[in-house]
Every structure is written in structure tokens, then in C-alpha cells.
Write a protein that holds these residues in place. Structure first.
Motif, PDB file in Angstrom:
ATOM      1  N   LYS A  44      44.401  75.134  30.650  1.00 50.50           N
ATOM      2  CA  LYS A  44      43.912  76.453  30.189  1.00 50.50           C
ATOM      3  C   LYS A  44      43.463  76.403  28.727  1.00 50.50           C
ATOM      4  O   LYS A  44      42.418  76.951  28.358  1.00 50.50           O
ATOM      5  CB  LYS A  44      45.026  77.520  30.349  1.00 50.50           C
ATOM      6  N   THR A  45      44.274  75.727  27.912  1.00 52.94           N
ATOM      7  CA  THR A  45      43.906  75.633  26.492  1.00 52.94           C
ATOM      8  C   THR A  45      42.604  74.839  26.335  1.00 52.94           C
ATOM      9  O   THR A  45      41.700  75.231  25.592  1.00 52.94           O
ATOM     10  CB  THR A  45      45.054  74.980  25.695  1.00 52.94           C
ATOM     11  N   CYS A  46      42.494  73.743  27.078  1.00 57.56           N
ATOM     12  CA  CYS A  46      41.286  72.913  26.965  1.00 57.56           C
ATOM     13  C   CYS A  46      40.039  73.651  27.455  1.00 57.56           C
ATOM     14  O   CYS A  46      38.959  73.532  26.861  1.00 57.56           O
ATOM     15  CB  CYS A  46      41.465  71.615  27.749  1.00 57.56           C
ATOM     16  N   THR A  60      46.575  68.673  22.663  1.00 55.46           N
ATOM     17  CA  THR A  60      47.092  70.039  22.831  1.00 55.46           C
ATOM     18  C   THR A  60      48.605  69.979  22.987  1.00 55.46           C
ATOM     19  O   THR A  60      49.158  68.955  23.387  1.00 55.46           O
ATOM     20  CB  THR A  60      46.530  70.731  24.097  1.00 55.46           C
ATOM     21  N   GLU A  61      49.238  71.096  22.659  1.00 56.31           N
ATOM     22  CA  GLU A  61      50.658  71.242  22.935  1.00 56.31           C
ATOM     23  C   GLU A  61      50.812  72.449  23.829  1.00 56.31           C
ATOM     24  O   GLU A  61      49.915  73.289  23.912  1.00 56.31           O
ATOM     25  CB  GLU A  61      51.425  71.449  21.621  1.00 56.31           C
ATOM     26  N   ALA A  62      51.948  72.549  24.493  1.00 61.29           N
ATOM     27  CA  ALA A  62      52.182  73.691  25.368  1.00 61.29           C
ATOM     28  C   ALA A  62      51.984  74.979  24.569  1.00 61.29           C
ATOM     29  O   ALA A  62      52.494  75.116  23.453  1.00 61.29           O
ATOM     30  CB  ALA A  62      53.587  73.631  25.936  1.00 61.29           C
ATOM     31  N   THR A  63      51.231  75.897  25.150  1.00 59.91           N
ATOM     32  CA  THR A  63      50.965  77.172  24.478  1.00 59.91           C
ATOM     33  C   THR A  63      52.234  78.021  24.475  1.00 59.91           C
ATOM     34  O   THR A  63      52.948  78.104  25.474  1.00 59.91           O
ATOM     35  CB  THR A  63      49.833  77.918  25.220  1.00 59.91           C
ATOM     36  N   ILE A  64      52.486  78.627  23.330  1.00 56.86           N
ATOM     37  CA  ILE A  64      53.655  79.510  23.196  1.00 56.86           C
ATOM     38  C   ILE A  64      53.136  80.937  23.035  1.00 56.86           C
ATOM     39  O   ILE A  64      52.385  81.219  22.106  1.00 56.86           O
ATOM     40  CB  ILE A  64      54.507  79.101  21.979  1.00 56.86           C
ATOM     41  N   TRP A  85      42.141  85.088  26.419  1.00 57.69           N
ATOM     42  CA  TRP A  85      43.583  85.028  26.170  1.00 57.69           C
ATOM     43  C   TRP A  85      44.100  83.783  26.886  1.00 57.69           C
ATOM     44  O   TRP A  85      44.230  83.764  28.111  1.00 57.69           O
ATOM     45  CB  TRP A  85      44.276  86.287  26.708  1.00 57.69           C
ATOM     46  N   ASP A  86      44.366  82.766  26.088  1.00 52.02           N
ATOM     47  CA  ASP A  86      44.887  81.497  26.608  1.00 52.02           C
ATOM     48  C   ASP A  86      46.408  81.640  26.703  1.00 52.02           C
ATOM     49  O   ASP A  86      47.112  81.514  25.708  1.00 52.02           O
ATOM     50  CB  ASP A  86      44.465  80.371  25.645  1.00 52.02           C
ATOM     51  N   THR A  87      46.893  81.922  27.913  1.00 53.04           N
ATOM     52  CA  THR A  87      48.307  82.260  28.069  1.00 53.04           C
ATOM     53  C   THR A  87      49.167  81.010  28.249  1.00 53.04           C
ATOM     54  O   THR A  87      48.667  79.927  28.579  1.00 53.04           O
ATOM     55  CB  THR A  87      48.505  83.193  29.284  1.00 53.04           C
ATOM     56  N   ALA A  88      50.458  81.186  28.061  1.00 52.88           N
ATOM     57  CA  ALA A  88      51.402  80.078  28.250  1.00 52.88           C
ATOM     58  C   ALA A  88      51.714  79.935  29.734  1.00 52.88           C
ATOM     59  O   ALA A  88      51.951  80.919  30.426  1.00 52.88           O
ATOM     60  CB  ALA A  88      52.683  80.370  27.477  1.00 52.88           C
TER      61      ALA A  88
HETATM   62 MG   LIG Z   1      47.976  75.889  26.748  1.00 50.11          MG
END
Ligand SMILES: [Mg+2]
Ligand SMILES: Nc1nc2c(ncn2[C@@H]2O[C@H](COP(=O)(O)OP(=O)(O)OP(=O)(O)O)[C@@H](O)[C@H]2O)c(=O)[nH]1
Length: 228
Positions: A44-46, A60-64, A85-88
Motif C-alpha cells: 500500500k505504501t509503495c 519502507t517500514e510498516a505504516t503506523i 490515505w495509506d493505512t496501516a
Molecule cells: Mg505501509
């Protein structure tokens, strides 16, 4: 498809409570809030970074909680802002934020990892979460299978994903945040959604939640041309 002209992008993180540091959009800009949800590690972040920054992030690291990524585009002569909205994906990093994800949302992007069948099997629980937050039926939803560049590792066949998408009345896109030459382009996916929102939600205006603190991180200028 013809993508709008990219104009600028911005990356924001929601990390606590406080005041907005003057990052509000011009009053007449329409902003479309699109949430991107799915298991941890599906990309999702990418994907959101690819659309807003025009490239694959090095690391990337896990989204918080949530990261906001925003990109201004011009569609049919109108300037609009697409706020992703890039969610965790990890439950422990999202549970206190979930109600904010769904507030005033304009569209939902469900993401699974094509090389991880478990992430595909989780989709019903993500759909259920949407239901529990009383998402209106007319909110556009799309299904995105990511990491199609990893051809030899694919675990989710297209016909299976297509059946699922049909059952839930969603369009399916298979893509790669890493390699923009693979299958559906990330650019085209989000622009398709933006076109749909623009034509169906003529009066919508929204802003980031006013009770949270937003930190602005520098973001590279996005590419201005379509990969099509
Ligand atoms: Mg993420
Ligand atoms: N090969 C390949 N790797 C990808 C792709 N997209 C993401 N990745 C990798 O997948 C891993 C997870 O990516 P993220 O974007 O951080 O995943 P996420 O869904 O945001 O995870 P959470 O924040 O924990 O919910 C990273 O190692 C990425 O480099 C892709 O399209 N192809």
C-alpha cells in the motif's frame, strides 16, 4: 488512458493531536479522499508513493496509523487534489485510527499481494470492516492485485481474483508498484478513480482531520507524463 497533468505532491503523517501547520488547500480546490486498505506488506505504501512521488520507494517500514500522500492533478481543466490515505495493515498500528479512515471517504482501494494467497483470502474481512463503518453503497471501490512483476511467485490467478471482483461489483486491476511497465499502470488506476469521482461527486470538499497534527515531509516532484 489519458492522465491529468500532475502539478504537485505532498506527503503527510498523522501522528498525534495538535494544530494544522497551514497545510490546508486553497478554498475552492476539490479534494478526494481515497483510502487504501489491505493486509500488511501487500504494498500500500509503495503504490501510494508511486502515484504521488512517481517512483518506487527505496525502503519502507510498516505504516503506523496512517500516512497521507497528496497529488494535485488537472482533469478536464479542473484542478483537483487526490488525497491518498495509506493505512496501516497491522492491526496493532491501525486500531486507534480506524474510525478516521472511514470518515468522509470518497473511494476505497482494496489491495492484495498477488504472491501471497493469504492476503487475498483476507479481502472479505476488509470488506466487512467497510460495512461495519457504514460505507455508503455508492462509494466507488476497486480491487488491486500488486506485485505482478514477481511472475514466478504468483499465487493468486487472475480468474480467481476476477471472480471475486465480479461478486463484489468492483473493477480489478493487476499492477506493480515496482515496475511501471507491468500490466495496469498505477498512474492509470488512480486516475481512473479520480475521473470517476470527479464526474460523480460534484460537490464534495474535504480536509484532513482538524484535531490531528500533520507533519509535512519533503516529497520529490511527481513525474508529469503518463506511462501509457
Ligand atoms: Mg505501509
Ligand atoms: N516486487 C515487488 N515488491 C513490492 C511491490 N510493492 C511493494 N513491494 C515490497 O513489499 C514490501 C511491503 O511494501 P509496503 O508498501 O511497505 O507494504 P504495506 O502494505 O504498506 O505494509 P503496511 O504498512 O505494514 O500495511 C516492501 O518490501 C516493498 O518493497 C511490487 O510491486 N513489487
Amino acid at each position: 488512458m489519458a492522465a491529468g497533468d500532475a502539478e504537485s505532491s505532498l506527503e503527510l503523517s498523522l501522528t498525534g493531536s495538535g494544530a494544522l501547520p497551514g497545510a490546508l488547500p486553497p478554498a475552492r480546490s476539490r479534494i478526494f479522499k481515497i483510502i487504501v486498505i489491505g493486509d500488511s506488506n501487500v504494498g500500500k505504501t509503495c503504490l501510494t508513493y508511486r502515484f504521488c512521488a512517481g517512483r518506487f520507494p527505496q525502503r519502507t517500514e510498516a505504516t503506523i496509523g496512517v500516512d497521507f500522500r497528496e497529488r494535485a492533478v488537472t482533469i478536464d481543466g479542473e484542478h483537483i487534489k487526490i488525497q491518498l490515505w495509506d493505512t496501516a495493515g497491522q492491526e496493532r498500528f491501525r486500531k486507534s485510527m480506524v474510525q478516521h479512515y472511514y470518515r468522509n471517504v470518497h473511494a476505497v482501494v482494496f489491495v492484495y499481494d498477488m504472491t501471497n494467497i493469504a492476503s487475498f483470502h483476507s479481502l472479505p474481512s476488509w470488506i466487512e470492516e467497510c460495512k461495519q463503518h457504514l460505507l455508503a453503497n455508492d462509494i466507488p471501490r476497486i480491487l488491486v492485485g500488486n506485485k505482478c512483476d514477481l511472475r514466478s511467485a504468483i499465487q493468486v490467478p487472475t480468474d480467481l481474483a476476477q471472480k471475486f471482483a465480479d461478486t463484489h461489483s468492483m473493477p480489478l486491476f493487476e499492477t506493480s508498484a515496482k515496475n511501471p511497465n507491468d500490466n495496469d499502470h498505477v498512474e492509470a488506476i488512480f486516475m481512473t478513480l479520480a475521473h470517476k469521482l470527479k464526474s460523480h461527486k460534484p460537490l464534495m470538499l474535504s480536509q484532513p482531520p482538524d484535531h490531528d497534527e500533520i507533519h509535512i515531509k519533503p516529497e520529490p516532484k511527481p513525474i508529469t507524463s503518463c506511462w501509457c
